[in-house]
Design an enzyme around this catalytic site. Structure first.
Site, short mmCIF file in Angstrom:
data_model
loop_
_atom_site.label_atom_id
_atom_site.label_comp_id
_atom_site.label_asym_id
_atom_site.label_seq_id
_atom_site.Cartn_x
_atom_site.Cartn_y
_atom_site.Cartn_z
N ASN A 33 -20.95 56.39 -7.07
CA ASN A 33 -21.29 57.52 -7.96
C ASN A 33 -22.86 57.26 -8.32
O ASN A 33 -23.21 56.50 -9.18
CB ASN A 33 -20.46 57.49 -9.34
CG ASN A 33 -20.86 58.70 -10.12
OD1 ASN A 33 -20.30 58.72 -11.29
ND2 ASN A 33 -21.26 59.66 -9.63
N CYS A 81 -20.85 60.83 -19.06
CA CYS A 81 -20.71 60.21 -17.80
C CYS A 81 -20.66 58.64 -17.81
O CYS A 81 -21.70 58.13 -18.27
CB CYS A 81 -21.99 60.60 -16.84
SG CYS A 81 -21.82 60.01 -15.15
N ASN A 105 -12.67 67.81 -15.45
CA ASN A 105 -12.39 66.82 -14.41
C ASN A 105 -11.02 66.29 -13.97
O ASN A 105 -10.31 66.20 -14.91
CB ASN A 105 -13.21 65.34 -14.94
CG ASN A 105 -14.51 65.52 -15.34
OD1 ASN A 105 -15.50 65.66 -14.24
ND2 ASN A 105 -14.88 65.74 -16.49
N GLU A 150 -14.68 65.58 -9.64
CA GLU A 150 -15.47 65.91 -10.93
C GLU A 150 -16.15 67.43 -11.03
O GLU A 150 -16.31 68.12 -10.16
CB GLU A 150 -16.73 65.11 -11.16
CG GLU A 150 -16.18 63.58 -11.08
CD GLU A 150 -17.61 62.74 -11.44
OE1 GLU A 150 -18.48 63.26 -12.28
OE2 GLU A 150 -17.86 61.65 -10.71
N CYS A 205 -15.68 57.62 -10.80
CA CYS A 205 -16.09 58.51 -12.21
C CYS A 205 -15.48 57.49 -13.38
O CYS A 205 -14.43 57.33 -13.68
CB CYS A 205 -15.13 59.57 -12.08
SG CYS A 205 -15.17 60.61 -13.79
N GLY A 206 -16.57 57.02 -14.20
CA GLY A 206 -16.23 56.14 -15.40
C GLY A 206 -15.53 56.81 -16.14
O GLY A 206 -14.28 55.98 -16.74
N SER A 207 -15.76 57.94 -16.80
CA SER A 207 -15.05 58.60 -17.76
C SER A 207 -13.78 58.89 -17.13
O SER A 207 -12.54 58.97 -17.97
CB SER A 207 -15.73 59.86 -18.50
OG SER A 207 -15.96 60.67 -17.51
#
Length: 274
Positions: free
Chosen positions: A11, A73, A190, A208, A217-219
């Site tokens: 990312n 993010c 997302n 996303e 995607c961390g979140s």
């Protein structure tokens, strides 16, 4: 303008120091910089600003490739922490930052991984925001001819999580854009497609908002684990495998913050005339 190119599990980000540089980013400029053929190319632009609160170290701003500003993010947060240390803006290992919607603490470990306190997941529909009569563990959503069961949560940004049998065959490119801009998500969302391997392991792909499918995607990983725990599918410590690599997520349930641990990679430094 000086910048760094960084990524968290693929990312990728353009990271800019607005502490020592005077910068302004219009949506048009961001779209031009994000172009992978004619610009720098990135999923998100991260901007490091001076703190608004003297008790904090920095203010953290995030812009999607389409020019829209967002509040969270997770992969970017890890890169933010490494960037401010690499550039000598701080030598702290525990870095307190504000975002558009709250505060975060970013902790750099001895082996240069970054552990992020993402705060407590919020399942209240109006806080996501998500249009629903009341909070539920699962919701039925319809988009065109598709009907899906999903969980909904805010990790500082809105997430919709769908459990699938196999992420490799999940309809990410079809359902992703339909649900991202669904009328029940007034600020878009997302969309995560989660395959539960066992109570400690999931595979995940994320579409996303404002960026499309990304390598990680961390979140989104945090949201998937939060929903999985809420639905009784997962334990408190989960390894999330994304196309770009793995993240470790820990959540002890309601009343506790959720933690994400993973790498942040510096690719190169650059200079661009605006």
């Amino acid at each position: 303008m000086q910048f760094a190119k960084m990524h968290g599990l693929g990312n990728d980000f353009m990271v800019v120091d607005a502490v020592t540089q005077n910068v302004y980013f219009s949506p048009e400029l961001i779209r031009r910089l994000a172009d992978r053929h004619c610009g720098v190319g990135f999923d998100q632009l991260l901007v490091v600003e001076p703190p608004y609160d003297p008790e904090l170290d920095f203010h953290y701003r995030i812009f999607n490739a389409d020019g829209s500003e967002v509040a969270q993010c997770g992969n970017g947060a890890r890169c933010f922490a490494r960037f401010v240390r690499l550039k000598g803006l701080t030598n702290k290992r525990d870095i307190a930052v504000s975002t558009q919607t709250g505060r975060m603490v970013l902790s750099v470990t001895d082996d240069e991984l970054v552990r992020v306190n993402m705060g407590e997941p919020n399942f209240e529909p109006q806080q996501v925001p998500f249009r629903a009569v009341k909070a539920e563990k699962t919701y039925i959503m319809r988009a065109d001819e598709h009907t899906v069961l999903c969980g909904v949560v805010s990790m500082g940004n809105p997430h919709c999580v769908i459990q699938v049998e196999d992420v490799d065959t999940a309809k990410v490119e079809t359902l992703g854009p339909l649900l991202e801009s669904h009328e029940r998500f007034p600020e878009r969302a997302n969309i995560g497609f989660m395959q539960v391997v066992d109570s400690h392991t999931v595979r995940l792909r994320v579409y996303e908002r404002g960026a499309g499918e990304t390598q990680a995607c961390g979140s989104g990983a945090c949201a998937a684990v939060a929903v999985g725990i809420q639905q009784g599918l997962l334990s408190a410590n989960v390894r999330v495998s994304l196309p770009g690599g793995d993240l470790d997520i820990q959540w002890d349930g309601p009343g506790h913050p959720l933690f994400m641990t993973g790498p942040a990679t510096h690719v190169y430094d650059g200079f661009i005339h605006l």
